[in-house]
Design a protein around this motif. Structure first.
Motif, mmCIF file in Angstrom:
data_model
loop_
_atom_site.group_PDB
_atom_site.id
_atom_site.type_symbol
_atom_site.label_atom_id
_atom_site.label_comp_id
_atom_site.label_asym_id
_atom_site.label_seq_id
_atom_site.Cartn_x
_atom_site.Cartn_y
_atom_site.Cartn_z
ATOM 1 N N PHE A 1 0.817 -1.214 0.000
ATOM 2 C CA PHE A 1 0.000 0.000 0.000
ATOM 3 C C PHE A 1 0.850 1.263 0.000
ATOM 4 O O PHE A 1 0.386 2.323 -0.418
ATOM 5 C CB PHE A 1 -0.925 0.018 1.214
ATOM 6 N N GLY A 2 2.088 1.165 0.453
ATOM 7 C CA GLY A 2 2.977 2.315 0.498
ATOM 8 C C GLY A 2 3.164 2.842 1.905
ATOM 9 O O GLY A 2 2.215 2.915 2.688
ATOM 10 N N THR A 3 4.394 3.182 2.227
ATOM 11 C CA THR A 3 4.687 3.759 3.534
ATOM 12 C C THR A 3 4.222 5.213 3.572
ATOM 13 O O THR A 3 4.123 5.858 2.522
ATOM 14 C CB THR A 3 6.202 3.676 3.822
ATOM 15 N N PRO A 4 3.956 5.738 4.756
ATOM 16 C CA PRO A 4 4.047 5.075 6.055
ATOM 17 C C PRO A 4 2.835 4.192 6.325
ATOM 18 O O PRO A 4 1.790 4.333 5.684
ATOM 19 C CB PRO A 4 4.081 6.253 7.030
ATOM 20 N N ALA A 5 2.986 3.276 7.283
ATOM 21 C CA ALA A 5 1.862 2.446 7.716
ATOM 22 C C ALA A 5 0.801 3.346 8.344
ATOM 23 O O ALA A 5 1.110 4.430 8.843
ATOM 24 C CB ALA A 5 2.347 1.410 8.733
ATOM 25 N N LYS B 1 0.940 -5.534 -16.540
ATOM 26 C CA LYS B 1 1.138 -4.139 -16.122
ATOM 27 C C LYS B 1 0.213 -3.749 -14.979
ATOM 28 O O LYS B 1 0.498 -2.798 -14.241
ATOM 29 C CB LYS B 1 0.930 -3.205 -17.316
ATOM 30 N N SER B 2 -0.920 -4.430 -14.851
ATOM 31 C CA SER B 2 -1.858 -4.143 -13.773
ATOM 32 C C SER B 2 -2.284 -5.442 -13.102
ATOM 33 O O SER B 2 -2.212 -6.525 -13.694
ATOM 34 C CB SER B 2 -3.105 -3.418 -14.299
ATOM 35 N N SER B 3 -2.717 -5.323 -11.848
ATOM 36 C CA SER B 3 -3.204 -6.469 -11.079
ATOM 37 C C SER B 3 -4.171 -5.958 -10.028
ATOM 38 O O SER B 3 -4.447 -4.751 -9.943
ATOM 39 C CB SER B 3 -2.035 -7.211 -10.419
ATOM 40 N N LEU B 4 -4.664 -6.870 -9.209
ATOM 41 C CA LEU B 4 -5.547 -6.460 -8.123
ATOM 42 C C LEU B 4 -4.830 -5.545 -7.140
ATOM 43 O O LEU B 4 -5.467 -4.726 -6.459
ATOM 44 C CB LEU B 4 -6.095 -7.701 -7.403
ATOM 45 N N ASP B 5 -3.511 -5.644 -7.072
ATOM 46 C CA ASP B 5 -2.729 -4.711 -6.235
ATOM 47 C C ASP B 5 -3.041 -3.269 -6.603
ATOM 48 O O ASP B 5 -3.160 -2.401 -5.723
ATOM 49 C CB ASP B 5 -1.227 -4.955 -6.409
ATOM 50 N N ASP B 6 -3.157 -2.995 -7.887
ATOM 51 C CA ASP B 6 -3.416 -1.619 -8.334
ATOM 52 C C ASP B 6 -4.806 -1.163 -7.918
ATOM 53 O O ASP B 6 -5.007 0.008 -7.563
ATOM 54 C CB ASP B 6 -3.249 -1.526 -9.853
ATOM 55 N N VAL B 7 -5.762 -2.079 -7.941
ATOM 56 C CA VAL B 7 -7.106 -1.730 -7.468
ATOM 57 C C VAL B 7 -7.047 -1.323 -6.005
ATOM 58 O O VAL B 7 -7.633 -0.308 -5.600
ATOM 59 C CB VAL B 7 -8.067 -2.922 -7.663
ATOM 60 N N MET B 8 -6.320 -2.092 -5.207
ATOM 61 C CA MET B 8 -6.244 -1.798 -3.782
ATOM 62 C C MET B 8 -5.519 -0.480 -3.524
ATOM 63 O O MET B 8 -5.922 0.305 -2.645
ATOM 64 C CB MET B 8 -5.549 -2.935 -3.034
ATOM 65 N N ARG B 9 -4.478 -0.208 -4.296
ATOM 66 C CA ARG B 9 -3.755 1.060 -4.092
ATOM 67 C C ARG B 9 -4.610 2.258 -4.488
ATOM 68 O O ARG B 9 -4.556 3.317 -3.846
ATOM 69 C CB ARG B 9 -2.435 1.025 -4.860
ATOM 70 N N ILE B 10 -5.410 2.116 -5.547
ATOM 71 C CA ILE B 10 -6.308 3.204 -5.946
ATOM 72 C C ILE B 10 -7.364 3.430 -4.862
ATOM 73 O O ILE B 10 -7.678 4.575 -4.506
ATOM 74 C CB ILE B 10 -6.962 2.885 -7.301
ATOM 75 N N LEU B 11 -7.914 2.350 -4.324
ATOM 76 C CA LEU B 11 -8.890 2.481 -3.239
ATOM 77 C C LEU B 11 -8.264 3.184 -2.038
ATOM 78 O O LEU B 11 -8.914 4.014 -1.382
ATOM 79 C CB LEU B 11 -9.402 1.100 -2.829
#
Length: 588
Positions: A218-222, A402-412
């Motif tokens: 998700f990206g720092t910081p926690a 290039k995209s995955s469910l990870d990208d959906v979660m980061r956008i959310l």
């Protein structure tokens, strides 16, 4: 200002004593206790455990207290301060409510702290006192709540910015084991209550890898300054509940690692997945959440068809991230995923309830399951996880990785959680459509119908063979290839003094057509007493034969005929066929 004081008053009687003081109350001040707590979608009526509720003014004079409903009271007041006193009976050994005895104390604030209406968004403070019994003088306390005084893991005073925050930091007290590790600059503490022989350094090593992977995803910081894993260790137990900076867990002793270098077995990987699941909720439901949860309305049910996105997606990631964090092997992960498939494919309810309906009706149908549940409902956890897998593989396939469910979660995370916006019923589809640059109604139709999600072709595209086989018995949960039983029975059983007790019966199975029902005590088949080997013994009969059964229903002897029928193929195994293709999904 609202201040609480709570003390484990009588551990032998399982009683906490609570004092609540409210300054500047209204002339008619209303108080209530939640009916449910976030993350556990069933009305639990915590107020039923309140004993001897009394109100008084600043001078200690009694005030009139009127009960308005099962969980709400009003106080007629002309004073500058109201003090409520009451006791809470705490004998629910779960992650949801409160439990107190001579071994430990635990509580969720939602089950012990009354809310003062109109000031829920004001600061709240709490003093947690130790037990007065001398034999418990060495108890410590663990919570993720902000500490105002005292050393770490000592009793003392704490604060919360609102009532919502106050009830989102559960408390554990007792003689617990403690270990700590750092993940991306954040201190994480592990507390184990109960007798165990767990290797604490091993827990730190494995949980650190999982936590760091999730924070970096998700990206720092926690989203928290400190995090606490609290686990009650039992001879047999399993469960978890997420909170904003902690999780309350239950596990069996066999689920914990005993050495630093032992291979991860099925039991320990289940515990790691549980920890991974609740930790992922720190983002997905504690901060990314449905708009109807902003704010939570805890006096009655809050219905939403979105729980698939919060429990289903999280259930996909819990196992997946134990693999991506390097804790389990590729085949171990595929076996874990096979088990999820198998739980879905063994449920006749998947043909009767959609994922969205399962989400909406969680309050009754999922959380109040009976012996017919497998025939009537589907889990938004398990089928929701398969839908999350479906989204992930489609995204990876159509975008060439290039995209995955990870990208959906980061956008959310970026566009909803960090903006304090709740998700609507269409948000996830809109994000997937943005990433794929096309209409995705056909994909998301699987949330609204009861069709099996077409995952086998997608898995084949990523080098994984999807196979269906017959079950090898009650201990066969799916995964690595076995030779399944050829003969079906169609009932779950447990051993009883004179045979087998029927726990549930699958509709359309031989047990169903023979007339068996949940609660029956099967005593004989083919004029021989049955035992735990009954299902294995059925394999010696030929298809089409019929054998007589005898069972008791209540105190009445009943008979029926069991037709020997081929076992259904309802058990899934996933195996790697092409290592070069699987890297596009499971490459680390």
């Amino acid at each position: 200002m609202i201040h609480y004081q709570i003390i484990p008053l009588d551990p032998k009687a399982h009683l906490f004593a609570v004092t609540m003081t409210l300054r500047q109350p209204k002339s008619v001040q209303v108080f209530s206790l939640p009916a449910w707590l976030p993350g556990s979608y069933m009305v639990r009526d915590f107020a039923k455990n309140i004993i001897e509720l009394k109100a008084q003014d600043k001078q200690g004079q009694p005030l009139k207290l009127t009960q308005l409903d099962k969980q709400t009271w009003s106080v007629d007041n002309s004073s500058l301060e109201i003090t409520l006193t009451y006791q809470v009976y705490a004998w629910d050994l779960s992650v949801r409510t409160a439990h107190l005895d001579m071994t430990h104390g635990f509580f969720n604030g939602s089950s012990v702290f009354l809310a003062a209406h109109g000031v829920e968004d004001s600061p709240h403070t709490i003093t947690i006192l130790p037990p007065t019994e001398s034999s418990l003088s060495d108890w410590r306390l663990a919570t993720s709540m902000t500490r105002l005084n005292g050393d770490d893991f000592a009793f003392g005073q704490f604060s919360a910015e609102s009532y919502d925050e106050l009830i989102d930091h559960p408390v554990e007290m007792g003689l617990f084991s403690l270990a700590s590790f750092d993940a991306c600059g954040v201190q994480h503490d592990i507390v184990l209550n109960g007798r165990h022989r767990a290797c604490m350094p091993r827990l730190c090593q494995d949980l650190k890898a999982i936590c760091e992977y999730q924070i970096n995803l998700f990206g720092t910081p926690a989203p928290f300054k400190r995090y606490l894993f609290m686990t009650t260790v039992l001879d047999n137990g399993f469960g978890g509940l997420e909170h904003r900076a902690s999780t309350a867990l239950m596990c069996s002793r066999k689920d914990l690692p005993l050495t630093l270098d032992a291979p991860i077995n099925n039991d320990y990987r289940t515990y790691l997945s549980l920890c991974s699941h609740e930790y992922f909720h720190s983002w997905n439901v504690k901060r990314i959440k449905p708009d109807c949860f902003l704010p939570y309305k805890l006096d009655a049910e809050t219905y939403t068809p979105q729980l698939w996105a919060y429990e289903g997606i999280t259930s996909y990631y819990d196992d997946f991230l134990t693999y991506r964090a390097g804790r389990v092997s590729q085949q171990d992960y595929l076996d874990m995923l096979s088990e999820t498939f198998t739980r879905v494919y063994r449920s006749q309810g998947r043909f009767k309830q959609t994922i969205k309906d399962a989400s909406f009706n969680a309050w009754t149908k999922f959380y109040k399951q009976d012996e017919n549940a497998q025939n009537a409902i589907i889990s938004y956890y398990t089928k929701g996880a398969l839908f999350a897998l479906y989204l992930d593989l489609i995204l990876r396939s159509e975008t060439q990785g290039k995209s995955s469910l990870d990208d959906v979660m980061r956008i959310l995370w970026q566009e909803y959680a960090l903006q304090n916006k709740g998700t609507t019923d269409q948000c996830h589809q809109a994000i997937v459509e943005r990433l794929l640059n096309r209409d995705c109604h056909a994909i998301f139709a699987y949330l609204d119908n009861t069709d099996d999600i077409p995952l086998a072709p997608l898995l084949a595209e990523f080098g994984v063979d999807f196979t269906l086989r017959a079950s090898q018995g009650s201990q066969d949960v799916g995964g690595t290839q076995h030779k399944g039983y050829k003969i079906a029975f169609g009932a779950k059983t447990q051993t009883a003094p004179m045979g087998l007790k029927i726990i549930s019966v699958t509709q359309g199975s031989p047990a169903h057509f023979a007339g068996l029902s949940a609660g029956d005590n099967l005593i004989a088949a083919d004029n021989l007493q049955v035992n735990a080997q009954f299902e294995a013994q059925l394999q010696h009969y030929s298809l089409g034969e019929a054998i007589n059964l005898h069972w008791f229903r209540r105190d009445e002897l009943m008979t029926g005929e069991l037709v020997i029928t081929a076992a259904p193929k309802d058990t899934v195994a996933l195996l790697v066929r092409d290592d070069s293709k699987i890297a596009a999904w499971l490459g680390r």
